[in-house]
Design a protein around this motif. Structure first.
Motif, short mmCIF file in Angstrom:
data_model
loop_
_atom_site.label_atom_id
_atom_site.label_comp_id
_atom_site.label_asym_id
_atom_site.label_seq_id
_atom_site.Cartn_x
_atom_site.Cartn_y
_atom_site.Cartn_z
N ARG A 1 -3.51 -1.82 6.04
CA ARG A 1 -4.66 -3.32 5.61
C ARG A 1 -4.58 -3.04 4.30
NH1 ARG A 1 -6.53 -7.24 9.32
NH2 ARG A 1 -5.41 -7.35 11.42
N VAL A 2 -5.10 -2.13 4.05
CA VAL A 2 -5.81 -1.15 2.92
C VAL A 2 -4.99 -0.86 1.83
CG1 VAL A 2 -8.28 -0.81 1.75
CG2 VAL A 2 -8.55 -1.87 3.92
N THR B 1 -5.64 0.72 8.67
CA THR B 1 -6.69 1.20 7.18
C THR B 1 -5.00 1.92 6.96
OG1 THR B 1 -8.03 2.32 8.24
CG2 THR B 1 -7.07 2.71 5.38
N PHE C 1 -12.29 -4.25 -0.99
CA PHE C 1 -11.43 -3.98 -0.77
C PHE C 1 -10.44 -4.53 -1.99
CE2 PHE C 1 -12.07 -3.62 3.77
CZ PHE C 1 -12.54 -1.88 3.14
N PRO C 2 -8.94 -4.75 -2.37
CA PRO C 2 -8.99 -5.74 -3.52
C PRO C 2 -7.87 -6.43 -2.97
CG PRO C 2 -7.55 -2.67 -2.60
CD PRO C 2 -8.40 -3.41 -2.64
N LYS C 3 -9.13 -6.97 -2.06
CA LYS C 3 -8.34 -8.65 -1.32
C LYS C 3 -9.75 -9.70 -2.42
CE LYS C 3 -7.07 -5.82 2.75
NZ LYS C 3 -6.33 -6.35 3.60
N PRO D 1 -1.17 -2.80 0.57
CA PRO D 1 -1.84 -3.51 -0.61
C PRO D 1 -1.65 -2.82 -1.70
CG PRO D 1 -2.29 -4.34 2.15
CD PRO D 1 -2.10 -2.65 2.14
N ALA D 2 -2.85 -1.94 -1.28
CA ALA D 2 -4.09 -1.53 -2.57
C ALA D 2 -2.20 -0.48 -3.75
CB ALA D 2 -4.52 -0.70 -3.01
N TYR E 1 -12.51 -9.11 7.19
CA TYR E 1 -11.66 -7.09 7.53
C TYR E 1 -11.73 -7.07 8.53
CZ TYR E 1 -9.50 -2.97 7.12
OH TYR E 1 -8.62 -2.02 6.99
#
Lengths: 461, 265
Positions: free
Chosen positions: A360-361, A357, B110-112, A364-365, B120
């Motif tokens: 990957r989240v 988490t 998610f900001p993707k 990046p955020a 994911y």
């Protein structure tokens, strides 16, 4: 000290006006319908107080700045000044002494010529002191008169005072902006003078730095003012070595503090990290010079690097990196915390582990905020002076060997300004050109960082 | 405290997908859920209704152990998924959450990119080896969530650039991309407009055939429209549980009747 009297008058008159206006407003109140005024008496008081105190205060500030010079001009235009030398250090010394005796800082003159000037100084000081008091009184009375003619039971003093407060706050913020502007103008002015003697091409692209403060200023050798080694040293120490230390450590401590540390550990570790930011840079400086640099040299010699110096880019850069850790960590902390909890929950509910988490989240955020933090850290590091003065050395080496001594822009600014050359000499003026370049670089970095932060904020509001 | 828990009589039903027995949840000293027992069946939509703060969301989050992420939360009792206690020591929470997916109140892509949002789960669970396999999963999941036609030409756009309703369907697609057995939905329509809500409800109805779906909702109309079973919670207790048609037309408990007729809530 007589120039301070207008300042005292500003406070005194303002306070008197405040009290009188309040008393007057209370009387309005007792005669008003239902005993109510559109504005509270206190606002009438502030209205009068601001109108009296404000102009006098502004005058007092200007007066403190210029009255000394006015006194001097007055003395110089008098007959007693005709015997003075036309210019030079002796003239300044005589004038200084006469002034000091006249204002009571010294009790007798040492230079005989000064004796004749003491009395004119004393007279001029008294004269201008009275002028200052008179102007302050006139301004205060005029302001008071204006304010009191307007005080009526139905006067909207509250709105006027709000406007006055706005104006005062605006002035306060203007001071910072004007100061920045003033610094910029000074830098530009001196830089232009420097570039009149040394070509900007030589300065920006030359690779040899060795200004000679004793050389004749009229025949300046531009090839001795190549600043590339300084820029390289600055970037190598501040943006490369320091960041190699600060980015991973700062980021990891931010991740630990926001994601793993239990509240009790966080309560201790976060303030401890912030103490690191409060250590004066000169303390880091001697830590770098006396502890880290010799240790690095010994280590380098032990592994067979023969040219390791006792002052090294590595020592300065590493200590600078440690100094920057709290900055990186606290900005990364803020931006990771700003990632909404829903984002974490979403990832965890997908079956991601905490580590996945984060990688990957969350990272990046939070990346824009983290990048902005790093930019601010770089701009702080390349402007840092004390550590490099004490630990990086003075020789302008253009090398990528971190064990060698290197020098930076900030170090050379200190060295040039405190050198023996006169203020007119290109060696001294080069400090302003270096400062100008540094100013531009950090300004660009800061603006870029703020823009990134702004865009990041918009994403989650 | 549970006065009357009416498990619907099952005739053709196999064992329940989830069986909760005497579950209590505490936040610090406060008891949020008090000894609730319930059976959740596959290929059904089960709705949890009740006034705000009655503990229905808290209870829902025990099914995928999301309450583990709240330090002060503590749970008693047992929850079995296909007969296996999910709170036993050695239970792999990662595996559990791959089997029990969740959709949240507020859409939280998610900001993707849209593609990366769906990919994911399959990536972290190693469900696909090649790019082609992931492409297949992404398309299948988006199709099932009824979003494929709307986004197929812009899979590389950010998931956060979609509208609220599309974001929520993206989150549903993200949840089904790992092929779960149960989908938990915590008020999935509360942040959406009526048209987006209607689309989600339609989607829930289509998904029912494959998964056990549990939905927490404030809207009784929604519970009546999408669910086959309804559980009414009040102040941390399960007051009544039964076929949705029975709960809404013929509640046994006075409290249930008061709530569904709008006397409080």
């Amino acid at each position: 000290m007589s120039s301070a009297i207008p300042l005292l008058l500003a406070i005194g008159l303002g306070l008197a006006g405040w009290l009188v206006a309040r008393a007057r407003a209370w009387r309005f109140k007792s005669t008003a319908a239902q005993g109510r005024l559109p504005s509270l008496p206190i606002y009438h008081a502030w209205y009068a107080g601001l109108w009296i105190g404000g102009p006098v205060l502004v005058f007092a500030a200007i007066w403190i700045a210029i009255s000394g010079n006015l006194v001097l001009q007055h003395v110089l235009s008098g007959p007693a000044a005709s015997a003075l030398p036309a210019f030079g250090m002796r003239r300044d010394a005589i004038l200084n002494e006469a002034r000091n005796v006249a204002s009571g800082f010294a009790d007798r003159v040492l230079i005989p010529e000064a004796q004749g000037l003491v009395e004119p100084f004393r007279e001029a000081a008294a004269l201008y002191s009275w002028i200052g008091i008179a102007v302050a009184l006139v301004l205060g009375l005029a302001g008071g008169l204006w304010a009191f003619t307007r005080l009526k039971p139905d006067f909207a003093a509250r709105a006027r005072v709000e406007g006055g407060v706005l104006f005062v706050l605006f002035l306060a913020s203007l001071v910072a902006i004007l100061t920045t502007f003033g610094i910029f103008v000074t830098l530009v002015f001196e830089t232009v003078r420097f570039f009149g003697m040394v070509s900007p091409i030589d300065f920006l692209f030359g690779t040899h730095w060795g200004p000679d403060p004793m050389a004749n200023a009229a025949t300046t050798d531009g090839s001795r003012y190549g600043a590339i080694p300084l820029f390289w040293g600055t970037i190598f120490i501040g943006a490369i070595i320091a960041m190699i230390v600060a980015i991973p450590l700062g980021l990891m401590s931010a991740i630990y503090l926001t994601q793993y540390a239990d509240p009790r550990a966080r309560k201790w570790i976060k303030p401890a990290l912030e103490i690191l930011a409060g250590v004066p840079t000169v303390v880091y400086g001697y830590f770098a010079a006396l502890t880290v640099a010799p240790a690095i040299r010994d280590m380098a010699l032990a592994v067979g690097i023969s040219n390791a110096s006792s002052e090294s880019a590595l020592a300065a850069g590493m200590v600078m990196g440690i100094m920057i850790i709290p900055l990186v960590s606290s900005l990364a902390d803020d931006s990771i915390t700003a990632v909404p909890q829903a984002m974490r929950d979403g990832s965890l509910a997908m079956g991601a582990t905490k580590n996945e988490t984060i990688r990957r989240v969350l990272i990046p955020a939070a990346l824009p905020g983290i990048v902005a933090g790093i930019m601010l850290a770089v701009s702080r590091a390349i402007g840092e002076t004390m550590i490099v003065v004490m630990a990086a050395g003075a020789s302008a080496n253009l090398t990528a060997n971190p064990f060698e001594a290197m020098t930076t822009v900030t170090f050379q600014i200190v060295a040039m300004l405190t050198g023996e050359a006169s203020l007119e000499h290109p060696a001294t003026l080069s400090a302003f050109a270096l400062g100008f370049v540094l100013f531009i670089i950090t300004l660009v970095l800061n603006i870029a960082a703020l823009r990134v932060v702004k865009r990041f904020r918009e994403a989650y509001d | 405290m549970v006065t009357d828990v009416n498990q619907p009589t099952e005739t053709s039903e196999s064992a329940p997908k989830i069986r909760a027995t005497d579950v209590s949840v505490f936040y610090g000293a406060k008891k949020a859920i008090d000894q609730v027992s319930i059976d959740i069946h596959t290929e059904h939509v089960t709705a949890f209704i009740g006034p705000s703060g009655c503990g229905k969301s808290t209870f829902l989050r025990t099914f995928n152990r999301m309450n583990d992420t709240i330090a002060a939360a503590r749970m008693e009792g047992s929850i079995e998924l296909d007969g296996e206690d999910i709170y036993q020591s050695g239970m792999d929470v990662v595996q559990l959450r791959a089997r029990v997916g969740m959709v949240f109140q507020k859409p939280n892509p998610f900001p993707k990119t849209i593609y990366e949002n769906i990919a994911y789960g399959p990536r972290i669970h190693g469900l696909a080896q090649s790019k082609g396999e992931i492409d297949t999963i992404v398309e299948k999941s988006l199709r099932r969530a009824g979003l494929w036609e709307e986004v197929k030409d812009r899979l590389e756009d950010s998931g956060t650039a979609l509208s609220g309703g599309q974001q929520q369907r993206l989150c549903i697609a993200r949840a089904i991309a790992v092929d779960p057995e149960v989908i938990l939905m915590d008020e999935p329509c509360s942040a959406l407009d009526p048209i987006a809500t209607a689309k989600i409800e339609e989607l829930i109805d289509e998904l029912r055939g494959r998964y056990a779906i549990v939905i927490v909702t404030h809207s009784m109309q929604q519970a009546a429209r999408v669910s086959q079973r309804t559980a009414f919670f009040y102040l941390g207790n399960l007051v009544e549980y039964g076929h949705t048609s029975d709960i809404f037309t013929n509640p046994r408990e006075k409290r249930t009747q008061d709530y569904i007729t709008g006397r409080y809530g």
